[in-house]
Each structure stands twice: as structure tokens, then as C-alpha cells.
Design an enzyme around this catalytic site. Structure first.
Site, PDB file in Angstrom:
ATOM      1  N   LYS A  78      53.504  34.180  31.291  1.00 17.45           N
ATOM      2  CA  LYS A  78      52.396  33.555  30.944  1.00 17.45           C
ATOM      3  C   LYS A  78      51.031  34.190  31.849  1.00 17.45           C
ATOM      4  CE  LYS A  78      52.541  31.953  36.500  1.00 17.45           C
ATOM      5  NZ  LYS A  78      52.376  31.188  37.591  1.00 17.45           N
ATOM      6  N   ASP A  79      51.511  35.992  32.263  1.00 12.73           N
ATOM      7  CA  ASP A  79      50.324  36.639  32.754  1.00 12.73           C
ATOM      8  C   ASP A  79      50.190  37.872  31.476  1.00 12.73           C
ATOM      9  OD1 ASP A  79      50.929  36.002  35.391  1.00 12.73           O
ATOM     10  OD2 ASP A  79      52.564  37.556  35.828  1.00 12.73           O
ATOM     11  N   ARG A 126      43.256  26.230  36.870  1.00 11.56           N
ATOM     12  CA  ARG A 126      44.373  24.884  36.072  1.00 11.56           C
ATOM     13  C   ARG A 126      44.683  23.976  36.958  1.00 11.56           C
ATOM     14  NH1 ARG A 126      49.392  24.600  36.123  1.00 11.56           N
ATOM     15  NH2 ARG A 126      49.985  26.411  36.566  1.00 11.56           N
ATOM     16  N   ARG A 127      45.249  24.509  38.156  1.00 11.74           N
ATOM     17  CA  ARG A 127      46.396  23.703  39.054  1.00 11.74           C
ATOM     18  C   ARG A 127      45.275  22.877  40.061  1.00 11.74           C
ATOM     19  NH1 ARG A 127      50.375  28.166  40.784  1.00 11.74           N
ATOM     20  NH2 ARG A 127      52.110  27.860  39.106  1.00 11.74           N
ATOM     21  N   ARG A 144      45.289  34.316  47.118  1.00 14.64           N
ATOM     22  CA  ARG A 144      46.267  35.244  46.157  1.00 14.64           C
ATOM     23  C   ARG A 144      47.467  35.912  47.728  1.00 14.64           C
ATOM     24  NH1 ARG A 144      45.142  39.101  43.443  1.00 14.64           N
ATOM     25  NH2 ARG A 144      46.856  39.465  42.701  1.00 14.64           N
ATOM     26  N   ARG A 150      52.568  33.468  50.709  1.00 20.64           N
ATOM     27  CA  ARG A 150      51.683  32.196  50.525  1.00 20.64           C
ATOM     28  C   ARG A 150      52.383  30.490  50.967  1.00 20.64           C
ATOM     29  NH1 ARG A 150      49.645  32.463  43.524  1.00 20.64           N
ATOM     30  NH2 ARG A 150      48.762  34.367  43.835  1.00 20.64           N
ATOM     31  N   CYS A 239      40.581  33.395  31.200  1.00 16.28           N
ATOM     32  CA  CYS A 239      41.397  34.116  31.840  1.00 16.28           C
ATOM     33  C   CYS A 239      41.402  32.608  33.589  1.00 16.28           C
ATOM     34  CB  CYS A 239      41.859  34.969  32.629  1.00 16.28           C
ATOM     35  SG  CYS A 239      40.408  35.860  33.925  1.00 16.28           S
TER      36      CYS A 239
END
Length: 319
Positions: A78-79, A126-127, A144, A150, A239
Site C-alpha cells: 500500500k506504500d 481514508r479511515r 504519526r 500510536r 495520496c
């Protein structure tokens, strides 16, 4: 037997992912040396989108391959930007880990139990958009940092977060699945295209490396993620575009086919557009592009900025 230099970022997750690929290559009789490469995404604490998006993690690894410092690199798929890198090829996509997103909340709570006003930490537009679309009255904070950083923000005085949303695959690979309080099903949240999959990249024409990597390639996973990334490629998505997609290989009357779902969500969660398509595995990319064209025809460009490169509703950053 081939001697291989495998480039990896220094994060715990990147090292773990690279280690899995290295172990598979060693099991096949190859010698593998891990070479640590520092990327801008590892040292810059700004938002991912403001640094140029997903490709920020891949650039340094690709430069090292071009320079002959390493023979191959492992990326979170996904990156990777959808456009191919000149002179390089994704030689293997190993079998995918669970692509779903995961909620890690205080006190073992689920999404429905958090309550209105709960603060969710995520750096993903997106989330954020899909969570907002659920209409639960949640609040959001951009964050981040690596997975450990996190997770430590949840329930702490410093982080002041009730929960974070992370990729289930990363938590699984780091042995942190016990931190998950709820797996978010695709009907609630479609993952990022390629989420849960790895891409092993090497130089074009490097026949020894290509031959070594061939055995790691997983046909079903490659077909699924090719369809998902076809959606992004056709939309020429930025992105920070709030786009989710998930392809699954399912048994149809005529054999195995791809079942692909995609969503475009308004950044504030006020509306979303979901569409699906089914077709042959051999037409994976075309299926993704066809579904993207359906999304466009049905109003996706009016719903969200598909070329967004900065989250338009960004709040304060939590370091």
C-alpha cells in the site's frame, strides 16, 4: 544458491516484514544479508501526505537498488505508488495477511461502545472519512509514529486518545494482535488498496534475483491487489484521496473469479459511493479500471477530491 542483499527500513515492522522474506529465501537455499536503509518517512514527523504521500517510504530503497547497494527491497504494497518505477519490477507478492483495519481502544471497547465524542487517532484520510460516515459522532486527531508509539497514545494523558485504527496485518506481524479490540469488517471500512500485502522489488533483468523471488509469488494475492491498485491507477488518485478497495478470490460456477469492491467517501463522511464488480483473475487490472470508471460516472469526482495530496480536515498533530 544466490547471495542476496535485502534492503529494509529500520522500523520494527519493516525489519519484521523483511525478515519473513529473508527467512523464506534462506529456506530455499539462498544467502541473505539485511541492509538497513533510512528513508525520509522514518525521520520526518510531518504528515505523510505533506511529504509527498506513500512513495516517501520507497524512494530511498529504490535509489539503493539503482546504485547497486542492494539487490532487492521489501515494501508494504500500500506504500508503493501505482506507477511502475523505471528499471525496477515487483518480482514477488507473497501471500497476503488479513487486509482489514483494526480498532485498538481503551478498556477493550468496540467502535459502537466508544460513544459520541470519542477521539480516534489516525493519519489516514481514508479511515477518517469512512469512520465519520458511520454517523457515530466520533472526533479525530491526526497522528504519526510507529505502531508502538500510536498504541501508547491510547488512554494516556499525553495522547488523550480513546482509540487508534491501524492495519491488522502490521499488528499481526509484530505479535500485537492482543491489542485489537475490534476488527473492522469491509462493510464498515474498506481497506487501502494493497493493505496486508508485501511487494518484493528488484532490478529488471537481474535474472538470478528474479529466479530466486519467483517462488515467493502468490498468484491469488497478486491478482487481488492488482485489481485494487487498478482502481487507484485509473482514478489517478492522490495520496490523501479517501478511497478504499478490497478484492477477494471467490469460487464461481465457472471457477475462481475476482470479487472487487471499492468506495469513495466525502472527506467529512457526509456521503459515500460504493460499487462492486466481478470478473476473471486474468483481467485483474482491467476490472479495477472498469470499476473506477463506474465510480467516476456515478459522481465520485463531485463527492471527493480524488487528487488530494493533503488531508483537508487535518487537525493538530500528535507526536
Amino acid at each position: 544458491m544466490t547471495s542476496l542483499r535485502l534492503g529494509t527500513r529500520r522500523s520494527a515492522l519493516a525489519m519484521t516484514q523483511s525478515g519473513h522474506v529473508a527467512d523464506a529465501l534462506r529456506a530455499a537455499g539462498h544467502e541473505v544479508e539485511l541492509v538497513e536503509i533510512v528513508t525520509e518517512g522514518d525521520t520526518n514527523r510531518a504528515s505523510l501526505a505533506s511529504m509527498g504521500g506513500t512513495g516517501v517510504f520507497a524512494t530511498a530503497l529504490r535509489e539503493a537498488m539503482h546504485a547497486g547497494e542492494i539487490d532487492l527491497a521489501v515494501h508494504s504494497l500500500k506504500d508503493l505508488p501505482t506507477a511502475p518505477a523505471p528499471g525496477l519490477v515487483v518480482a514477488a507478492i507473497p501471500a497476503r495477511v488479513d487486509p482489514r483495519d483494526a480498532l485498538c481502544a481503551r478498556d477493550g471497547l468496540t467502535l459502537g461502545e466508544l460513544g459520541e465524542g470519542a477521539v480516534i487517532g489516525t493519519g489516514s484520510p481514508r479511515r477518517r472519512a469512512q469512520l465519520a460516515a458511520l454517523g457515530l459522532g466520533l472526533e479525530f486527531r491526526d497522528i504519526r509514529g510507529n505502531l508502538g508509539t500510536r498504541l501508547a497514545m491510547v488512554g494516556s494523558d499525553e495522547g488523550q486518545l480513546d482509540a487508534v485504527v491501524l492495519a491488522s496485518a502490521g499488528l499481526t506481524r509484530l505479535g500485537l494482535r492482543e491489542q485489537i479490540t475490534e476488527l473492522l469488517e469491509p462493510i464498515q471500512m474498506l481497506p487501502a488498496p494493497g493493505q496486508g500485502a508485501l511487494a518484493v522489488e528488484c532490478r529488471e533483468g537481474d535474472e538470478q534475483v528474479l529466479a530466486a523471488l519467483h517462488l515467493l509469488d502468490h498468484e491469488d494475492t497478486r491478482a487481488a491487489v492488482t485489481a485494487e491498485r487498478g482502481v487507484l491507477a485509473e482514478l489517478e488518485a492522490g495520496c490523501a484521496a479517501p478511497i478504499g478497495a478490497l478484492a477477494e478470490i471467490v469460487d464461481d460456477v465457472d471457477g475462481l473469479v475476482i470479487s472487487l469492491r471499492a468506495v469513495v467517501t466525502a472527506t467529512d463522511g457526509s456521503a459515500d459511493l460504493r460499487r462492486s464488480i466481478t470478473g476473471p483473475m486474468a483481467e485483474a487490472e482491467d476490472l479495477g479500471r472498469r470499476l473506477a470508471r463506474t465510480l467516476v460516472a456515478d459522481g465520485a469526482p463531485e463527492l471527493a477530491d480524488l487528487q488530494a495530496t493533503h488531508p483537508s480536515t487535518a487537525s493538530e498533530h500528535v507526536q
